[in-house]
Design an enzyme around this catalytic site. Structure first.
Site, PDB file in Angstrom:
ATOM      1  N   SER A   1       0.856  -1.209   0.094  1.00  0.00           N
ATOM      2  CA  SER A   1      -0.023   0.017   0.076  1.00  0.00           C
ATOM      3  C   SER A   1       0.661   1.263  -0.023  1.00  0.00           C
ATOM      4  O   SER A   1       2.072   1.206   0.636  1.00  0.00           O
ATOM      5  CB  SER A   1      -0.949  -0.102   1.236  1.00  0.00           C
ATOM      6  OG  SER A   1      -1.277   1.369   1.472  1.00  0.00           O
TER       7      SER A   1
ATOM      8  N   TYR B   1      -1.708  -1.082  10.827  1.00  0.00           N
ATOM      9  CA  TYR B   1      -1.980  -1.494   9.523  1.00  0.00           C
ATOM     10  C   TYR B   1      -0.803  -1.310   8.433  1.00  0.00           C
ATOM     11  O   TYR B   1      -0.404  -1.997   7.920  1.00  0.00           O
ATOM     12  CB  TYR B   1      -3.151  -0.922   8.943  1.00  0.00           C
ATOM     13  CG  TYR B   1      -3.242  -1.067   7.587  1.00  0.00           C
ATOM     14  CD1 TYR B   1      -3.153  -0.255   6.778  1.00  0.00           C
ATOM     15  CD2 TYR B   1      -3.652  -2.318   7.109  1.00  0.00           C
ATOM     16  CE1 TYR B   1      -3.042  -0.441   5.435  1.00  0.00           C
ATOM     17  CE2 TYR B   1      -3.920  -2.733   5.605  1.00  0.00           C
ATOM     18  CZ  TYR B   1      -3.489  -1.699   4.875  1.00  0.00           C
ATOM     19  OH  TYR B   1      -3.464  -2.051   3.263  1.00  0.00           O
TER      20      TYR B   1
ATOM     21  N   LYS C   1       2.299  -3.659   6.553  1.00  0.00           N
ATOM     22  CA  LYS C   1       2.854  -3.410   5.045  1.00  0.00           C
ATOM     23  C   LYS C   1       4.159  -3.245   4.991  1.00  0.00           C
ATOM     24  O   LYS C   1       4.899  -4.008   4.112  1.00  0.00           O
ATOM     25  CB  LYS C   1       2.032  -2.378   4.454  1.00  0.00           C
ATOM     26  CG  LYS C   1       0.522  -2.867   4.428  1.00  0.00           C
ATOM     27  CD  LYS C   1       0.117  -3.968   3.553  1.00  0.00           C
ATOM     28  CE  LYS C   1      -1.423  -4.376   3.417  1.00  0.00           C
ATOM     29  NZ  LYS C   1      -1.560  -5.825   2.807  1.00  0.00           N
TER      30      LYS C   1
ATOM     31  N   VAL D   1     -17.380  15.333   5.205  1.00  0.00           N
ATOM     32  CA  VAL D   1     -16.040  15.661   4.241  1.00  0.00           C
ATOM     33  C   VAL D   1     -14.877  16.008   5.548  1.00  0.00           C
ATOM     34  O   VAL D   1     -15.236  16.930   6.242  1.00  0.00           O
ATOM     35  CB  VAL D   1     -16.166  16.600   3.185  1.00  0.00           C
ATOM     36  CG1 VAL D   1     -14.744  17.118   2.688  1.00  0.00           C
ATOM     37  CG2 VAL D   1     -16.907  16.320   2.101  1.00  0.00           C
TER      38      VAL D   1
ATOM     39  N   ARG E   1      -5.934  12.343  -3.378  1.00  0.00           N
ATOM     40  CA  ARG E   1      -5.595  10.714  -3.230  1.00  0.00           C
ATOM     41  C   ARG E   1      -5.622  10.466  -4.674  1.00  0.00           C
ATOM     42  O   ARG E   1      -6.025  11.113  -5.724  1.00  0.00           O
ATOM     43  CB  ARG E   1      -6.680   9.941  -2.704  1.00  0.00           C
ATOM     44  CG  ARG E   1      -6.632  10.244  -0.977  1.00  0.00           C
ATOM     45  CD  ARG E   1      -5.310   9.726  -0.247  1.00  0.00           C
ATOM     46  NE  ARG E   1      -5.596   9.938   1.182  1.00  0.00           N
ATOM     47  CZ  ARG E   1      -5.282  10.998   1.662  1.00  0.00           C
ATOM     48  NH1 ARG E   1      -4.847  12.224   1.205  1.00  0.00           N
ATOM     49  NH2 ARG E   1      -5.203  11.004   3.144  1.00  0.00           N
TER      50      ARG E   1
ATOM     51  N   GLU F   1      -8.191  12.137  12.111  1.00  0.00           N
ATOM     52  CA  GLU F   1      -6.819  11.650  12.755  1.00  0.00           C
ATOM     53  C   GLU F   1      -6.035  11.103  11.856  1.00  0.00           C
ATOM     54  O   GLU F   1      -6.660   9.777  11.192  1.00  0.00           O
ATOM     55  CB  GLU F   1      -7.211  11.021  14.250  1.00  0.00           C
ATOM     56  CG  GLU F   1      -5.992  10.800  14.900  1.00  0.00           C
ATOM     57  CD  GLU F   1      -5.352  12.015  15.503  1.00  0.00           C
ATOM     58  OE1 GLU F   1      -6.014  13.081  15.706  1.00  0.00           O
ATOM     59  OE2 GLU F   1      -3.951  11.958  15.430  1.00  0.00           O
ATOM     60  N   GLY F   2      -5.108  11.241  11.415  1.00  0.00           N
ATOM     61  CA  GLY F   2      -4.008  10.220  10.730  1.00  0.00           C
ATOM     62  C   GLY F   2      -4.092  10.584   9.136  1.00  0.00           C
ATOM     63  O   GLY F   2      -3.232   9.862   8.349  1.00  0.00           O
ATOM     64  N   ASP F   3      -4.995  11.203   8.697  1.00  0.00           N
ATOM     65  CA  ASP F   3      -5.153  11.679   6.995  1.00  0.00           C
ATOM     66  C   ASP F   3      -3.900  12.385   6.637  1.00  0.00           C
ATOM     67  O   ASP F   3      -3.335  13.341   7.514  1.00  0.00           O
ATOM     68  CB  ASP F   3      -6.467  12.490   6.803  1.00  0.00           C
ATOM     69  CG  ASP F   3      -7.592  11.492   6.434  1.00  0.00           C
ATOM     70  OD1 ASP F   3      -7.137  10.189   6.424  1.00  0.00           O
ATOM     71  OD2 ASP F   3      -8.546  11.930   6.748  1.00  0.00           O
TER      72      ASP F   3
HETATM   73  C1  WQD Z   1      -9.835   8.892   1.087  1.00  0.00           C
HETATM   74  C2  WQD Z   1     -10.057  10.704   1.443  1.00  0.00           C
HETATM   75  C3  WQD Z   1     -10.663  11.234   3.595  1.00  0.00           C
HETATM   76  C4  WQD Z   1     -14.295   9.044   4.452  1.00  0.00           C
HETATM   77  C5  WQD Z   1      -7.288   3.873   3.146  1.00  0.00           C
HETATM   78  C6  WQD Z   1      -6.042   3.604   3.851  1.00  0.00           C
HETATM   79  C7  WQD Z   1      -4.829   2.966   2.964  1.00  0.00           C
HETATM   80  C8  WQD Z   1      -5.790   2.135   1.628  1.00  0.00           C
HETATM   81  C9  WQD Z   1      -6.923   2.888   0.983  1.00  0.00           C
HETATM   82  C10 WQD Z   1      -5.723  -0.191   2.192  1.00  0.00           C
HETATM   83  C11 WQD Z   1      -9.529  11.127   2.797  1.00  0.00           C
HETATM   84  C12 WQD Z   1     -11.549  11.288   3.021  1.00  0.00           C
HETATM   85  C13 WQD Z   1     -13.139   9.598   3.632  1.00  0.00           C
HETATM   86  C14 WQD Z   1     -15.376   9.689   4.584  1.00  0.00           C
HETATM   87  C15 WQD Z   1     -14.033  11.869   4.025  1.00  0.00           C
HETATM   88  N1  WQD Z   1      -6.307   0.917   2.092  1.00  0.00           N
HETATM   89  N2  WQD Z   1     -12.997  10.795   3.654  1.00  0.00           N
HETATM   90  N3  WQD Z   1     -15.115  11.315   4.609  1.00  0.00           N
HETATM   91  O1  WQD Z   1      -7.495   7.120   4.133  1.00  0.00           O
HETATM   92  O2  WQD Z   1      -6.705   7.633   1.444  1.00  0.00           O
HETATM   93  O3  WQD Z   1      -6.690   5.328   2.457  1.00  0.00           O
HETATM   94  O4  WQD Z   1      -7.875   3.369   2.289  1.00  0.00           O
HETATM   95  O5  WQD Z   1      -4.620  -0.554   1.703  1.00  0.00           O
HETATM   96  O6  WQD Z   1      -4.053   2.055   3.392  1.00  0.00           O
HETATM   97  O7  WQD Z   1      -5.263   4.266   4.526  1.00  0.00           O
HETATM   98  O8  WQD Z   1      -8.920   6.356   2.024  1.00  0.00           O
HETATM   99  O9  WQD Z   1     -11.124   6.367   1.303  1.00  0.00           O
HETATM  100  O10 WQD Z   1     -10.632   6.320   3.943  1.00  0.00           O
HETATM  101  O11 WQD Z   1     -10.318   8.533   2.410  1.00  0.00           O
HETATM  102  O12 WQD Z   1     -13.660  12.930   3.787  1.00  0.00           O
HETATM  103  O13 WQD Z   1     -16.263   9.393   4.916  1.00  0.00           O
HETATM  104  O14 WQD Z   1     -11.478  10.788   1.637  1.00  0.00           O
HETATM  105  O15 WQD Z   1     -10.398  12.198   4.678  1.00  0.00           O
HETATM  106  O16 WQD Z   1      -9.089  12.426   2.413  1.00  0.00           O
HETATM  107  P1  WQD Z   1      -7.468   6.734   2.421  1.00  0.00           P
HETATM  108  P2  WQD Z   1     -10.289   6.844   2.397  1.00  0.00           P
END
Ligand code: WQD
Length: 339
Positions: free
Chosen positions: A126, A151, A155, A219, A233, A298-300
């Site tokens: 990942s 997690y 990886k 969001v 992303r 948190e963590g984004d």
């Molecule tokens: C994407 C964006 C959120 C939900 C994760 C794992 C990564 C991989 C893919 C496994 C971010 C925003 C999200 C919501 C939002 N998984 N968001 N409202 O965090 O980039 O990656 O999934 O391998 O390891 O970390 O993906 O889809 O959770 O978020 O605003 O209800 O959407 O803040 O900017 P992420 P995500």
């Protein structure tokens, strides 16, 4: 016809990869513990390809069962290893579950592969390993940073275990594929993402909000240093991602690899913000999405998108499916499953 083991083959990316493997002429055997998938995904795969893969319900934490599997299937030529726990937030709450399930099982698998005459191993990694990269787009030589979650750490550790093992097992060669953000569903709408409970990821939350299962999308922040303030992303369609696994496997089966261990970033090479994803959904679905801006999660990280030069030039692979097509496929799948 080479026999390929796909662990986690009834999951989201796993099932789409099984379809591409079968369509490329491989015999597929699936191991899945059904902890985050369901056996009727087999029906979807069969409907698409006309072939039902062999399926064995196995928990890879059971060492003896893994050994017995490889005694029965000693003709396995390659393994694509998806089976792992993958919820970032859950991993913070339950680290030992993640280290046991994601690391322990990998060690058991590799110990069996060591005994085969030869083995090609594709590891589901990942972009999480990069954390917030210093430079964008992100290349494979970007430094692997201290993981933000157990997690992500599994990886990173998983890649190191594989790399170290390939150095001393001459019959084993491996590729780690570092996914960016997989989205969408098979165009047949026979298979797709089936998140259990409240979706953590953006796209299934969007489609569940649009179909009425969720009240409103939150969001997570619009005060990031990006053009529209929301996180960026690299959203890659799951079928493009699945095809990359077949190409990477064939690189190893046909001994085209230049080293015993290689890594490739799998993304579109294009960054999209949360608001751009929402706009894409509204455009292709014709529906207005109910969302509100709330605080950061948190963590984004602010932004991540792939430099795909390596995969394009070395694997001869690049994505074909646009964000709009991917969002439409996700919406059609949601309507099929919940409609
Ligand atoms: C994407 C964006 C959120 C939900 C994760 C794992 C990564 C991989 C893919 C496994 C971010 C925003 C999200 C919501 C939002 N998984 N968001 N409202 O965090 O980039 O990656 O999934 O391998 O390891 O970390 O993906 O889809 O959770 O978020 O605003 O209800 O959407 O803040 O900017 P992420 P995500």
């Amino acid at each position: 016809m080479d026999k390929i083991l796909v662990t986690g083959g009834l999951g989201f990316i796993g099932s789409h990869t099984v379809v591409e493997l079968q369509e490329a002429g491989y015999e597929v055997v699936i191991i899945d513990d059904l902890s985050n998938s369901s056996e009727n995904v087999l029906d979807g795969i069969t409907t698409i390809t006309g072939k039902t893969p062999i399926f064995e319900k196995i928990d890879l934490k059971e060492k003896d069962t893994v050994e017995a599997f490889f005694k029965k299937h000693s003709d396995v030529k390659g393994v694509i290893h998806f089976a792992a726990s993958k919820a970032v937030g859950e991993s913070v709450q339950k680290p030992l579950l993640y280290y046991e399930n994601n690391i322990g099982t990998l060690v058991y698998l590799l110990k069996e592969l060591k005994n085969l005459p030869e083995a090609s191993f594709i590891f589901s990694s990942s972009c999480t390993v990069y954390g917030q990269a210093d430079e964008l787009p992100i290349t494979e030589s970007a430094p692997v940073k201290k993981a933000e979650s157990p997690y992500g750490n599994t990886k990173q550790i998983g890649e190191e275990i594989i790399r170290d093992t390939c150095k001393v097992v001459p019959t084993l060669k491996a590729i780690a594929l570092r996914y960016f953000n997989p989205i969408g569903a098979h165009p047949s709408t026979e298979i797709g993402e089936l998140p259990i409970g409240v979706p953590q990821n953006l796209v299934p939350f969007i489609t569940q909000t649009a179909i009425g299962i969720r009240e409103q999308l939150s969001v997570f922040g619009d005060d990031y240093p990006t053009p529209d303030g929301t996180c960026i992303r690299d959203y890659i369609h799951v079928v493009d991602l699945a095809k990359a696994h077949v190409v990477a496997l064939e690189r190893l089966l046909k001994n085209k690899n230049k080293a015993t261990y290689e890594t490739f970033n799998l993304g579109t090479g294009k960054g999209s913000s949360v608001l751009e994803v929402i706009n894409s959904f509204e455009r292709v679905s014709g529906k207005k999405l109910n969302y509100k801006i709330v605080g950061r999660r948190e963590g984004d990280i602010t932004a991540a998108y792939a430099d795909t030069t390596n995969a394009n030039q070395v694997l001869g692979w690049k994505t074909q499916i646009s964000l709009d097509e991917a969002m439409l496929s996700a919406w059609k799948w949601e309507q099929k499953v919940r409609g």
